[in-house]
Scaffold this motif. Structure first.
Motif, PDB file in Angstrom:
ATOM      1  N   THR A 145       0.946  -1.378   0.062  1.00  0.00           N
ATOM      2  CA  THR A 145      -0.267  -0.178  -0.080  1.00  0.00           C
ATOM      3  C   THR A 145       1.102   0.906   0.215  1.00  0.00           C
ATOM      4  N   SER A 146       2.194   1.629  -0.115  1.00  0.00           N
ATOM      5  CA  SER A 146       2.949   2.066  -0.459  1.00  0.00           C
ATOM      6  C   SER A 146       2.324   3.442  -1.512  1.00  0.00           C
ATOM      7  N   ARG A 147       3.170   4.600  -1.106  1.00  0.00           N
ATOM      8  CA  ARG A 147       2.455   5.417  -2.427  1.00  0.00           C
ATOM      9  C   ARG A 147       4.087   6.338  -2.932  1.00  0.00           C
ATOM     10  N   MET A 148       4.346   6.843  -3.848  1.00  0.00           N
ATOM     11  CA  MET A 148       5.120   7.790  -4.369  1.00  0.00           C
ATOM     12  C   MET A 148       4.015   9.288  -4.930  1.00  0.00           C
ATOM     13  N   VAL A 149       4.968   9.870  -4.940  1.00  0.00           N
ATOM     14  CA  VAL A 149       4.606  10.767  -6.316  1.00  0.00           C
ATOM     15  C   VAL A 149       5.254  10.875  -7.897  1.00  0.00           C
ATOM     16  N   THR A 150       5.214  11.041  -8.409  1.00  0.00           N
ATOM     17  CA  THR A 150       6.190  10.797  -9.396  1.00  0.00           C
ATOM     18  C   THR A 150       5.360  12.042 -10.786  1.00  0.00           C
ATOM     19  N   ALA A 151       5.988  11.923 -11.780  1.00  0.00           N
ATOM     20  CA  ALA A 151       5.941  13.643 -12.781  1.00  0.00           C
ATOM     21  C   ALA A 151       4.667  12.723 -13.722  1.00  0.00           C
ATOM     22  N   VAL A 152       4.548  13.346 -13.629  1.00  0.00           N
ATOM     23  CA  VAL A 152       3.043  13.006 -15.080  1.00  0.00           C
ATOM     24  C   VAL A 152       3.185  13.219 -16.304  1.00  0.00           C
ATOM     25  N   THR A 153       3.636  12.440 -17.369  1.00  0.00           N
ATOM     26  CA  THR A 153       4.473  12.248 -18.836  1.00  0.00           C
ATOM     27  C   THR A 153       3.710  12.395 -19.092  1.00  0.00           C
ATOM     28  N   ASP A 154       3.695  12.306 -20.712  1.00  0.00           N
ATOM     29  CA  ASP A 154       3.495  12.129 -22.210  1.00  0.00           C
ATOM     30  C   ASP A 154       3.416  10.581 -22.428  1.00  0.00           C
ATOM     31  N   TYR A 155       3.096  10.412 -23.953  1.00  0.00           N
ATOM     32  CA  TYR A 155       2.938   9.490 -24.586  1.00  0.00           C
ATOM     33  C   TYR A 155       4.655   8.426 -24.324  1.00  0.00           C
ATOM     34  N   VAL A 156       5.663   9.557 -24.923  1.00  0.00           N
ATOM     35  CA  VAL A 156       6.962   9.480 -25.115  1.00  0.00           C
ATOM     36  C   VAL A 156       7.527   9.887 -23.891  1.00  0.00           C
ATOM     37  N   SER A 157       7.714   9.979 -22.308  1.00  0.00           N
ATOM     38  CA  SER A 157       7.736   9.564 -21.174  1.00  0.00           C
ATOM     39  C   SER A 157       8.213  10.972 -21.327  1.00  0.00           C
ATOM     40  N   PHE A 158       8.360  11.906 -21.660  1.00  0.00           N
ATOM     41  CA  PHE A 158       8.385  13.693 -21.296  1.00  0.00           C
ATOM     42  C   PHE A 158       7.624  14.319 -20.411  1.00  0.00           C
ATOM     43  N   PRO A 159       7.723  15.396 -19.173  1.00  0.00           N
ATOM     44  CA  PRO A 159       7.365  14.983 -17.946  1.00  0.00           C
ATOM     45  C   PRO A 159       6.131  16.402 -18.921  1.00  0.00           C
ATOM     46  N   LEU A 160       4.512  16.092 -18.308  1.00  0.00           N
ATOM     47  CA  LEU A 160       3.960  17.155 -18.846  1.00  0.00           C
ATOM     48  C   LEU A 160       4.086  18.546 -18.329  1.00  0.00           C
ATOM     49  N   PRO A 161       4.210  19.828 -19.150  1.00  0.00           N
ATOM     50  CA  PRO A 161       4.025  21.133 -18.888  1.00  0.00           C
ATOM     51  C   PRO A 161       3.337  21.713 -18.296  1.00  0.00           C
ATOM     52  N   GLY A 162       3.895  22.417 -17.321  1.00  0.00           N
ATOM     53  CA  GLY A 162       2.154  22.994 -16.484  1.00  0.00           C
ATOM     54  C   GLY A 162       1.409  23.926 -17.216  1.00  0.00           C
ATOM     55  N   ARG A 163       0.494  24.917 -16.098  1.00  0.00           N
ATOM     56  CA  ARG A 163      -0.392  25.624 -17.299  1.00  0.00           C
ATOM     57  C   ARG A 163       0.446  26.719 -18.186  1.00  0.00           C
ATOM     58  N   THR A 164      -0.090  26.079 -19.876  1.00  0.00           N
ATOM     59  CA  THR A 164       0.030  26.751 -20.566  1.00  0.00           C
ATOM     60  C   THR A 164      -0.334  28.328 -21.267  1.00  0.00           C
ATOM     61  N   LEU A 165      -0.150  28.889 -22.042  1.00  0.00           N
ATOM     62  CA  LEU A 165      -0.872  29.537 -22.307  1.00  0.00           C
ATOM     63  C   LEU A 165      -1.001  29.777 -24.223  1.00  0.00           C
ATOM     64  N   LEU A 166      -1.081  29.792 -25.314  1.00  0.00           N
ATOM     65  CA  LEU A 166      -0.740  29.614 -26.520  1.00  0.00           C
ATOM     66  C   LEU A 166      -2.017  30.561 -27.601  1.00  0.00           C
ATOM     67  N   ALA A 167      -1.315  31.032 -27.979  1.00  0.00           N
ATOM     68  CA  ALA A 167      -2.549  32.109 -28.818  1.00  0.00           C
ATOM     69  C   ALA A 167      -1.764  32.556 -30.272  1.00  0.00           C
ATOM     70  N   SER A 168      -2.414  32.359 -31.502  1.00  0.00           N
ATOM     71  CA  SER A 168      -2.217  32.579 -32.566  1.00  0.00           C
ATOM     72  C   SER A 168      -3.337  33.417 -33.606  1.00  0.00           C
ATOM     73  N   VAL A 169      -3.430  33.364 -34.772  1.00  0.00           N
ATOM     74  CA  VAL A 169      -4.129  34.400 -35.500  1.00  0.00           C
ATOM     75  C   VAL A 169      -3.660  33.951 -36.868  1.00  0.00           C
ATOM     76  N   ARG A 170      -4.725  33.814 -38.036  1.00  0.00           N
ATOM     77  CA  ARG A 170      -5.044  32.820 -38.510  1.00  0.00           C
ATOM     78  C   ARG A 170      -5.307  34.145 -39.815  1.00  0.00           C
ATOM     79  N   CYS A 171      -4.930  34.094 -40.794  1.00  0.00           N
ATOM     80  CA  CYS A 171      -5.122  34.650 -42.173  1.00  0.00           C
ATOM     81  C   CYS A 171      -5.214  34.244 -43.350  1.00  0.00           C
ATOM     82  N   ALA A 172      -7.039  34.503 -44.356  1.00  0.00           N
ATOM     83  CA  ALA A 172      -6.798  33.830 -45.427  1.00  0.00           C
ATOM     84  C   ALA A 172      -7.063  35.097 -46.487  1.00  0.00           C
ATOM     85  N   PHE A 173      -6.352  34.466 -47.772  1.00  0.00           N
ATOM     86  CA  PHE A 173      -6.211  35.252 -48.761  1.00  0.00           C
ATOM     87  C   PHE A 173      -6.957  34.648 -50.004  1.00  0.00           C
TER      88      PHE A 173
END
Length: 413
Positions: free
Chosen positions: A385-413
């Motif tokens: 029943t012992s527990r431990m703290v571990t990093a949450v990772t993605d499919y290829v074992s990279f640790p998930l980044p924390g809160r992330t903000l992304l912004a984009s602008v898309r134009c069509a001509f």
């Protein structure tokens, strides 16, 4: 550091007649990757490498519809894959490898009872020329047992039944061939390493399901999908993790995977929409004489859930929330290392005031800033029943980044 430069150039030509249509497609995909890990921080040692991966090919598809109940098709294609790498630490000579792949398929759609029943047989052929992968004498690359020239002829059959306008049943089954790509054979991106002894994956797959659609009205619209799938493979290609936490692909002799997929789409009052999908999977390693016999397959989570709900007004503004869940899954064949579950929330906003304005999008990923989880210290022992703290990772074992903000602008001509 891992830097990547990617370029895709493609073109397509179409010709359409009264009963015959022909489409030709050609492409060239080129990618350069440079890994600089001279301090040996990831992977299995100090490295500084550059790799160039190319894929050039063409495909011609002809469709013939002599009758309303018959549509026949023929597709022919050819492609050349290339992989060149060099060690920048010792300034070694470039190593060039390549493979030619020729494919062809003949198909037909037989439609009966006013398109209520469609039967679609397909016969696909693949020819692999492995002579350019490495030295023929020692079979460098492609596996020691892989023939210099390899291939397969694989039949498939699909059936679609529409007993009513709001209900459809479908079933598909057949044989398949999946050769390892050159990145899986020779690639190196630090925590991901190729395996030059990979063999092609072969197997049989089948699925059947149903779809019910509610015609969109002023109040409610949507659809429900439910299906079951089954896959039996020989030499299945799966990424596993070694003691240095480096991932590399290996062949599993005999395996089977089966599961259920469900999807729900809801459109409420023409300004609220929701999409939910769920996949439940059961997998087993059937390789006889292996210490991992009857274990779960690595990187095959038993449950995956995706949910997105948004509120929108016409095409001007859309605000929504997303949620993704991936159940803990084993990363090794012995089922000793169990990854942490992934629960990721997100928010998004899309804005386009007028048709002539650019589209502005803002996304907040990992809204709850989840980066760690509490997991069993010894998952192989259910009584521990012992527990431990571990990093949450993605499919290829990279640790998930924390809160992330992304912004984009898309134009069509």
């Amino acid at each position: 550091r891992l830097s990547t430069f990617r370029n895709l150039l493609s073109g397509q030509v179409e010709w359409r007649g009264s009963a015959v249509s022909v489409t030709g497609t050609a492409w060239n995909l080129w990618r350069e990757e440079t890994l600089d890990d001279r301090e040996g921080e990831v992977g299995s040692g100090n490295s500084w490498t550059r790799a160039e991966i190319g894929n050039t090919g063409g495909r011609v598809t002809a469709t013939w519809a002599p009758k309303a109940w018959l549509v026949a098709g023929l597709t022919l294609g050819a492609r050349h894959d290339s992989f060149a790498d060099e060690d920048l630490v010792v300034e070694s000579d470039r190593t060039n490898r390549g493979r030619m792949s020729d494919t062809g398929s003949a198909s037909a759609d037989f439609r009966f009872f006013g398109d209520r029943l469609t039967i679609s047989p397909v016969l696909a052929a693949t020819l692999l020329d492995n002579r350019l992968i490495g030295e023929v004498s020692d079979r460098v690359g492609g596996g020691a047992d892989t023939p210099v020239v390899d291939g397969s002829v694989d039949p498939r059959l699909g059936v679609l039944l529409r007993p009513a306008s709001w209900l459809a049943f479908r079933a598909n089954g057949g044989r398949y061939l999946r050769p390892p790509d050159l990145t899986e054979l020779f690639g190196d991106s630090g925590s991901l390493h190729g395996n030059p002894e990979l063999l092609p994956e072969r197997g049989w797959s089948a699925d059947f399901g149903a779809r019910s659609t509610l015609k969109k009205g002023p109040v409610l619209g949507g659809s429900v999908d439910l299906s079951a799938f089954w896959l039996v493979s020989e030499n299945r290609i799966i990424y596993v993790q070694n003691s240095q936490r480096t991932l590399y692909p290996v062949n599993f002799g005999n395996t089977w995977v089966q599961g259920i997929e469900a999807a729900l789409e809801v459109d409420l009052l023409s300004w609220v929409d929701s999409q939910t999908s769920l996949t439940w999977t059961l997998s087993r390693n059937l390789t006889e004489g292996s210490q991992a016999a009857n274990n779960e397959l690595p990187r095959t989570p038993s449950l995956e859930v995706w949910q997105a709900t948004s509120v929108h007004w016409r095409n001007v503004i859309r605000i929504g929330h997303t949620f993704a869940y991936t159940a803990p899954n084993y990363w090794d064949a012995t089922n000793l290392y169990l990854s942490a579950p992934r629960e990721v929330h997100g928010l998004f906003l899309k804005l386009k005031p007028t048709p002539r304005w650019p589209e502005i999008a803002v996304d907040c990923l990992n809204l709850t800033d989840t980066m760690t989880a509490v997991v069993p210290q010894n998952p192989a022992d259910p009584e521990d029943t012992s527990r431990m703290v571990t990093a949450v990772t993605d499919y290829v074992s990279f640790p998930l980044p924390g809160r992330t903000l992304l912004a984009s602008v898309r134009c069509a001509f």
